[in-house]
Design a protein around this motif. Structure first.
Motif, PDB file in Angstrom:
ATOM      1  N   GLU A 146       0.831  -1.165  -0.096  1.00 41.49           N
ATOM      2  CA  GLU A 146       0.027   0.022   0.101  1.00 41.49           C
ATOM      3  C   GLU A 146       0.861   1.282  -0.044  1.00 41.49           C
ATOM      4  N   ALA A 148       2.101   4.581   1.561  1.00 39.97           N
ATOM      5  CA  ALA A 148       2.188   4.982   3.204  1.00 39.97           C
ATOM      6  C   ALA A 148       1.078   5.955   3.416  1.00 39.97           C
ATOM      7  N   ASP A 151      -2.638   3.665   3.814  1.00 39.61           N
ATOM      8  CA  ASP A 151      -2.141   2.366   4.669  1.00 39.61           C
ATOM      9  C   ASP A 151      -3.320   1.771   5.374  1.00 39.61           C
ATOM     10  N   ARG A 154      -2.862  -2.021   6.133  1.00 38.69           N
ATOM     11  CA  ARG A 154      -1.838  -2.265   7.039  1.00 38.69           C
ATOM     12  C   ARG A 154      -2.321  -2.031   8.762  1.00 38.69           C
ATOM     13  N   ARG A 155      -2.872  -0.974   8.746  1.00 36.19           N
ATOM     14  CA  ARG A 155      -3.271  -0.378   9.957  1.00 36.19           C
ATOM     15  C   ARG A 155      -4.367  -1.323  10.681  1.00 36.19           C
ATOM     16  N   THR A 197       4.448  -1.304   3.256  1.00 37.25           N
ATOM     17  CA  THR A 197       4.222   0.083   2.590  1.00 37.25           C
ATOM     18  C   THR A 197       5.258   0.804   1.846  1.00 37.25           C
TER      19      THR A 197
END
Length: 214
Positions: A146, A148, A151, A154-155, A197
């Motif tokens: 993803e 940055a 994201d 990711r989170r 990321t």
């Protein structure tokens, strides 16, 4: 005019909601079957993408606001006009369709693939890729990537539940979903080896490399 529900499938209208590259090939595919298509797009859509949609004859509905706002707008249009609403990623058929590329890739190579890296917006492509690789019997690890500044997946992975980003921001405008899908998050959480990321500078450097050397 799009025909109503109950009409033969080849004449049934479709309503897509998206921010991705897919707006160009969805109306193209719809045109092959003479299926009227309505595409709900953000107000910041890149002019070349809008031109591509118009060139294939689709009706464009511009909707400001977040991805969720566009989702609601598309659903309302579909309900009001009797169209079939096709989500850009959070639907089993969409996910399955996006996973076909990896099956074709495995057919084209005999080399043992150990790692697959795939971009993540809402997660349809990543989910389909992971499922497709498993269906092909591959042991390859599938990683999502993803921007940055966008994201959300990711989170969400770190939090253990879907997390929303209010204002995702990146030069990769095709990956600006503010939250992973309900279906896609479940698949990615189970199937992905991880989510990486990259910065906008790294994205631009990769684009430059492709332009100059590919």
């Amino acid at each position: 005019m799009p025909t109503r529900r109950g009409a033969p499938p080849t004449r049934c209208g479709r309503c897509w909601r998206t921010v991705r590259r897919r707006p160009a090939w969805w109306p193209w595919a719809a045109g092959l079957g003479e299926i009227p298509a309505t595409i709900v797009v953000p107000d910041w859509i890149a002019p070349p993408k809008r031109a591509a949609i118009e060139r294939y004859g689709a009706r464009i509905v511009v909707q400001a606001g977040s991805h969720d706002v566009r989702n609601r707008a598309a659903a309302e249009i579909a309900a009001a006009e009797g169209l079939v609403d096709i989500p850009p990623y959070d639907h089993p058929v969409t996910i399955a369709g996006q996973g076909t590329w990896v099956l074709e890739a495995f057919e084209d190579t005999d080399a043992g693939v150990e790692t697959i890296v795939v971009p993540i917006g809402g997660g349809g492509l990543a989910s389909g890729t992971a499922l497709g690789a498993a269906a092909a019997g591959s042991r390859a690890s599938v990683y999502g990537v993803e921007p940055a500044g966008a994201d959300d997946t990711r989170r969400s992975m770190e939090a253990g539940h879907r997390v929303s980003i209010e204002h995702p921001d990146s030069v990769a405008d095709a990956l600006l979903a503010n939250q992973p899908g309900t279906i896609t998050f479940g698949i990615m959480r189970e199937r992905l080896a991880g989510v990486l990321t990259v910065s906008d500078d790294e994205i631009l450097a990769a684009m430059r490399l492709i332009w100059e050397r590919a």
